[in-house]
Enzyme design. Structure first.
Site, short mmCIF file in Angstrom:
data_model
loop_
_atom_site.label_atom_id
_atom_site.label_comp_id
_atom_site.label_asym_id
_atom_site.label_seq_id
_atom_site.Cartn_x
_atom_site.Cartn_y
_atom_site.Cartn_z
N LYS A 11 0.82 -1.22 0.00
CA LYS A 11 0.00 0.00 0.00
C LYS A 11 0.86 1.28 0.00
O LYS A 11 2.07 1.23 0.26
CB LYS A 11 -0.94 -0.03 1.21
CG LYS A 11 -1.98 -1.15 1.14
CD LYS A 11 -3.00 -1.02 2.26
CE LYS A 11 -4.04 -2.13 2.19
NZ LYS A 11 -5.10 -1.95 3.21
N TYR A 51 -12.54 -2.15 -4.09
CA TYR A 51 -13.07 -2.22 -2.72
C TYR A 51 -14.60 -2.13 -2.69
O TYR A 51 -15.18 -1.77 -1.66
CB TYR A 51 -12.46 -1.11 -1.86
CG TYR A 51 -11.07 -1.43 -1.35
CD1 TYR A 51 -10.84 -2.53 -0.53
CD2 TYR A 51 -9.99 -0.63 -1.68
CE1 TYR A 51 -9.57 -2.83 -0.05
CE2 TYR A 51 -8.70 -0.91 -1.20
CZ TYR A 51 -8.51 -2.02 -0.38
OH TYR A 51 -7.26 -2.30 0.10
N PHE A 59 -15.75 3.77 6.50
CA PHE A 59 -14.36 4.14 6.15
C PHE A 59 -14.09 4.09 4.65
O PHE A 59 -12.96 4.30 4.22
CB PHE A 59 -13.37 3.24 6.90
CG PHE A 59 -13.56 1.75 6.67
CD1 PHE A 59 -13.03 1.13 5.55
CD2 PHE A 59 -14.24 0.97 7.60
CE1 PHE A 59 -13.19 -0.23 5.33
CE2 PHE A 59 -14.41 -0.40 7.39
CZ PHE A 59 -13.88 -0.99 6.25
N ARG A 87 -2.02 -14.36 4.78
CA ARG A 87 -2.73 -13.72 5.88
C ARG A 87 -1.97 -13.87 7.20
O ARG A 87 -1.96 -12.97 8.03
CB ARG A 87 -4.16 -14.26 5.98
CG ARG A 87 -4.99 -13.83 4.77
CD ARG A 87 -6.42 -14.31 4.86
NE ARG A 87 -7.19 -13.57 5.83
CZ ARG A 87 -7.64 -12.34 5.64
NH1 ARG A 87 -7.38 -11.68 4.52
NH2 ARG A 87 -8.35 -11.74 6.57
N THR A 93 -5.64 -6.95 10.71
CA THR A 93 -5.90 -5.70 9.97
C THR A 93 -5.39 -4.50 10.74
O THR A 93 -4.75 -3.60 10.18
CB THR A 93 -7.41 -5.55 9.71
OG1 THR A 93 -7.87 -6.72 9.04
CG2 THR A 93 -7.71 -4.33 8.86
N ARG A 104 2.31 -6.29 9.38
CA ARG A 104 1.57 -5.14 9.92
C ARG A 104 2.11 -4.73 11.29
O ARG A 104 2.19 -3.54 11.60
CB ARG A 104 0.08 -5.44 9.95
CG ARG A 104 -0.51 -5.37 8.53
CD ARG A 104 -1.87 -5.97 8.48
NE ARG A 104 -2.57 -5.70 7.22
CZ ARG A 104 -3.62 -6.40 6.81
NH1 ARG A 104 -4.08 -7.40 7.54
NH2 ARG A 104 -4.21 -6.09 5.68
N ASN A 114 -2.08 0.30 6.61
CA ASN A 114 -1.61 -0.95 7.20
C ASN A 114 -0.73 -1.76 6.24
O ASN A 114 -0.63 -2.98 6.35
CB ASN A 114 -2.78 -1.76 7.75
CG ASN A 114 -3.74 -2.25 6.68
OD1 ASN A 114 -3.61 -1.89 5.51
ND2 ASN A 114 -4.69 -3.08 7.06
N HIS A 117 -2.39 -5.40 1.61
CA HIS A 117 -3.69 -6.07 1.46
C HIS A 117 -3.42 -7.49 1.02
O HIS A 117 -2.48 -7.73 0.26
CB HIS A 117 -4.54 -5.37 0.39
CG HIS A 117 -5.70 -6.21 -0.07
ND1 HIS A 117 -6.88 -6.28 0.63
CD2 HIS A 117 -5.83 -7.08 -1.11
CE1 HIS A 117 -7.69 -7.14 0.01
NE2 HIS A 117 -7.08 -7.64 -1.05
N GLU A 128 -9.55 -10.96 -7.60
CA GLU A 128 -8.64 -9.82 -7.42
C GLU A 128 -7.45 -9.90 -8.38
O GLU A 128 -7.01 -8.88 -8.92
CB GLU A 128 -8.19 -9.76 -5.96
CG GLU A 128 -9.34 -9.40 -5.02
CD GLU A 128 -8.96 -9.42 -3.55
OE1 GLU A 128 -9.84 -9.11 -2.73
OE2 GLU A 128 -7.80 -9.73 -3.20
P1 CMP Z 1 -7.67 -4.37 3.39
O1 CMP Z 1 -7.25 -5.77 3.60
O2 CMP Z 1 -7.00 -3.64 2.28
O3 CMP Z 1 -9.26 -4.32 3.16
C1 CMP Z 1 -10.04 -3.18 3.50
C2 CMP Z 1 -9.24 -2.14 4.21
O4 CMP Z 1 -9.98 -1.12 4.85
C3 CMP Z 1 -8.45 -2.78 5.32
O5 CMP Z 1 -7.40 -3.54 4.75
C4 CMP Z 1 -8.03 -1.57 6.15
O6 CMP Z 1 -6.76 -1.07 5.79
C5 CMP Z 1 -9.07 -0.52 5.77
N1 CMP Z 1 -9.77 0.01 6.93
C6 CMP Z 1 -9.79 1.30 7.28
N2 CMP Z 1 -10.53 1.47 8.38
C7 CMP Z 1 -10.99 0.25 8.73
C8 CMP Z 1 -11.82 -0.23 9.80
N3 CMP Z 1 -12.33 0.58 10.73
N4 CMP Z 1 -12.09 -1.56 9.85
C9 CMP Z 1 -11.60 -2.41 8.90
N5 CMP Z 1 -10.80 -2.00 7.87
C10 CMP Z 1 -10.51 -0.69 7.80
#
Ligand code: CMP
Length: 140
Positions: A11, A51, A59, A87, A93, A104, A114, A117, A128
């Site tokens: 990212k 997304y 968010f 993962r 996350t 992370r 973070n 992905h 994807e």
């Molecule tokens: P990702 O795996 O890229 O998928 C969705 C992304 O939303 C997640 O990682 C986070 O980086 C982002 N995100 C931002 N805010 C939140 C939140 N409150 N809860 C979950 N994901 C969030």
């Protein structure tokens, strides 16, 4: 164990801090092989489409803005049980909840910034991967 594929994004927070190599090294040390990789700057449409499942989440707009705030590196990773393996090395996350030694925990700045992905299922991995790569761009 079957060799499968997953999809990864390094990212904008990680590319901004020049951590593409550091992230990739952790992926490789976890037993994953980078079989496709390209650095791109996503358009708003591309990020919103990627997304789309999160469109109703509070968010969503911030997430899209963040993902187009700088370059990302999209990758296809191959390995035994690749989705789970990826993962596991990514960690939770929210970096505050991630295990020590995960990408992370070691590198991420926040739940939004973070660093990586990763696909959450084989089915989503296929979708994807196809969103960003043609089959001939993937060389195992
Ligand atoms: P990702 O795996 O890229 O998928 C969705 C992304 O939303 C997640 O990682 C986070 O980086 C982002 N995100 C931002 N805010 C939140 C939140 N409150 N809860 C979950 N994901 C969030």
């Amino acid at each position: 164990m079957e060799v499968t594929r997953t999809f990864s994004i390094i990212k904008p927070d990680a590319t901004r801090r020049n951590l593409t190599g550091a992230v990739t090294r952790m992926l490789e040390e976890a037993g994953l092989r980078v079989v496709a990789s390209k650095r791109i700057h996503m358009s708003q449409d591309q990020a919103e489409g990627f997304y789309a499942v999160h469109r109703e989440r509070p968010f969503f707009n911030d997430l899209v803005s963040f993902m187009i705030s700088g370059p990302v590196v999209v990758q296809v990773l191959e390995g035994e049980d690749a989705v789970k393996r990826n993962r596991d090395i990514m960690g939770a996350t929210n970096p505050d909840n991630a295990e020590p030694g995960t990408i992370r925990k070691e590198l991420a700045e926040s739940i939004e910034a973070n660093s990586v992905h990763g696909s959450d299922s084989d089915e989503n991995a296929a979708t994807e991967i196809a969103y960003f790569f043609k089959e001939e761009e993937i060389v195992g």
